[in-house]
Design an enzyme around this catalytic site. Structure first.
Site, PDB file in Angstrom:
ATOM      1  N   CYS A   1       0.837  -1.204   0.000  1.00 35.33           N
ATOM      2  CA  CYS A   1       0.000   0.000   0.000  1.00 35.33           C
ATOM      3  C   CYS A   1       0.871   1.253   0.000  1.00 35.33           C
ATOM      4  O   CYS A   1       1.541   1.530  -0.983  1.00 35.33           O
ATOM      5  CB  CYS A   1      -1.000  -0.020   1.154  1.00 35.33           C
ATOM      6  SG  CYS A   1      -2.308   1.206   0.945  1.00 35.33           S
TER       7      CYS A   1
ATOM      8  N   HIS B   1      -3.794  -5.348   0.523  1.00 39.38           N
ATOM      9  CA  HIS B   1      -3.355  -5.647   1.894  1.00 39.38           C
ATOM     10  C   HIS B   1      -3.402  -7.144   2.186  1.00 39.38           C
ATOM     11  O   HIS B   1      -4.375  -7.628   2.769  1.00 39.38           O
ATOM     12  CB  HIS B   1      -4.242  -4.900   2.894  1.00 39.38           C
ATOM     13  CG  HIS B   1      -3.967  -3.431   2.953  1.00 39.38           C
ATOM     14  ND1 HIS B   1      -3.018  -2.886   3.803  1.00 39.38           N
ATOM     15  CD2 HIS B   1      -4.488  -2.398   2.253  1.00 39.38           C
ATOM     16  CE1 HIS B   1      -2.985  -1.575   3.632  1.00 39.38           C
ATOM     17  NE2 HIS B   1      -3.865  -1.247   2.701  1.00 39.38           N
TER      18      HIS B   1
ATOM     19  N   GLU C   1      -1.888  -8.670   4.465  1.00 34.52           N
ATOM     20  CA  GLU C   1      -1.876  -8.912   5.924  1.00 34.52           C
ATOM     21  C   GLU C   1      -3.284  -8.923   6.507  1.00 34.52           C
ATOM     22  O   GLU C   1      -3.495  -9.468   7.583  1.00 34.52           O
ATOM     23  CB  GLU C   1      -0.983  -7.871   6.629  1.00 34.52           C
ATOM     24  CG  GLU C   1      -1.611  -6.509   6.897  1.00 34.52           C
ATOM     25  CD  GLU C   1      -1.684  -5.585   5.678  1.00 34.52           C
ATOM     26  OE1 GLU C   1      -1.390  -6.040   4.546  1.00 34.52           O
ATOM     27  OE2 GLU C   1      -2.044  -4.413   5.866  1.00 34.52           O
TER      28      GLU C   1
END
Ligand SMILES: [Mn+2]
Length: 237
Positions: A111, A215, A217
């Protein structure tokens, strides 16, 4: 030996308007690197001349999400639609990038991390997605939880990322800025259906540099293909 993954840390105040500040990174980065077999190591912001010693301690560098990159680094002033910036974070992370390249250590940006990489090597950003000419997809998918993928990306099938994820893939989305001009020596390797750049890479340096706009994660716990990105980063990149 587990690869040591340096994570450039963020800062925030402990509670609203507090003078007590925390150095942190989202725990999901820590746990998913651990699950991939890496040893995460947080790198707090500090003096720029210390970036060299920090990078000497790590095998690879991870740049996480958060603030908008200060537009002065790509020759613009703050547009009214820009959100929170953190000039000290920009400066320290740029020093880490410079050192990682000098020390031939791979870099992975997520990001903001990808956007900062692009700026670090001479590219520019849209300060807000509404400044793009074409209408865009919903790139801030809230209130949909980030474990759900919400838009398609086309990934270059010649790239390692494409070989890992396939050329048609779906990602979550939580960004209001995007890459405008891609940095020299970098290639766009993933694009959303509205043209927004979703991944860039460079093989022009001694170690690879990879950035993705989504993202992993926030999705890796429920999507094995997103955890595979961490495994690729820790063991292959
Ligand atoms: Mn997106």
């Amino acid at each position: 030996m587990k690869p040591i993954i340096g994570i450039a840390a963020n800062e925030r105040s402990m509670i609203e308007e507090s003078e007590h500040w925390l150095t942190y990174t989202p725990k999901n980065f820590v746990t998913h690197i651990q699950e991939a077999g890496g040893l995460p190591l947080l790198l707090p912001m500090g003096a720029l001349e210390d970036a060299k010693a920090y990078v000497q301690q790590i095998d690879k560098l991870l740049l996480a999400g958060g603030h908008d990159v200060s537009p002065s680094y790509y020759g613009e002033t703050l547009h009214p639609l820009i959100q929170s910036t953190h000039p000290e974070r920009d400066a320290f992370e740029l020093a880490l990038i410079k050192e990682a390249v000098a020390q031939k250590k791979p870099i992975f940006g997520v990001c903001r991390g990808m956007q900062l990489i692009n700026v670090a090597f001479g590219g520019s950003l849209y300060q807000d997605l509404s400044l793009m000419e074409k209408p865009t997809l919903k790139h801030v998918q809230l209130p949909t939880p980030f474990r759900f993928a919400t838009h398609d990306v086309t990934i270059n099938s010649d790239s390692q990322l494409g070989q890992l994820l396939g050329s048609r893939y779906q990602v979550n989305s939580f960004h209001h800025q995007a890459v405008k001009d891609v940095a020299k020596d970098f290639q766009i390797i993933a694009t959303a259906t509205d043209g927004v750049v979703e991944a860039i890479e460079s093989q022009a340096f001694a170690a690879p540099v990879l950035g993705i706009q989504w993202h992993p994660e926030l999705a890796a716990q429920s999507r094995p293909s997103e955890q595979a990105i961490f495994e690729f980063f820790v063991h292959t990149l």
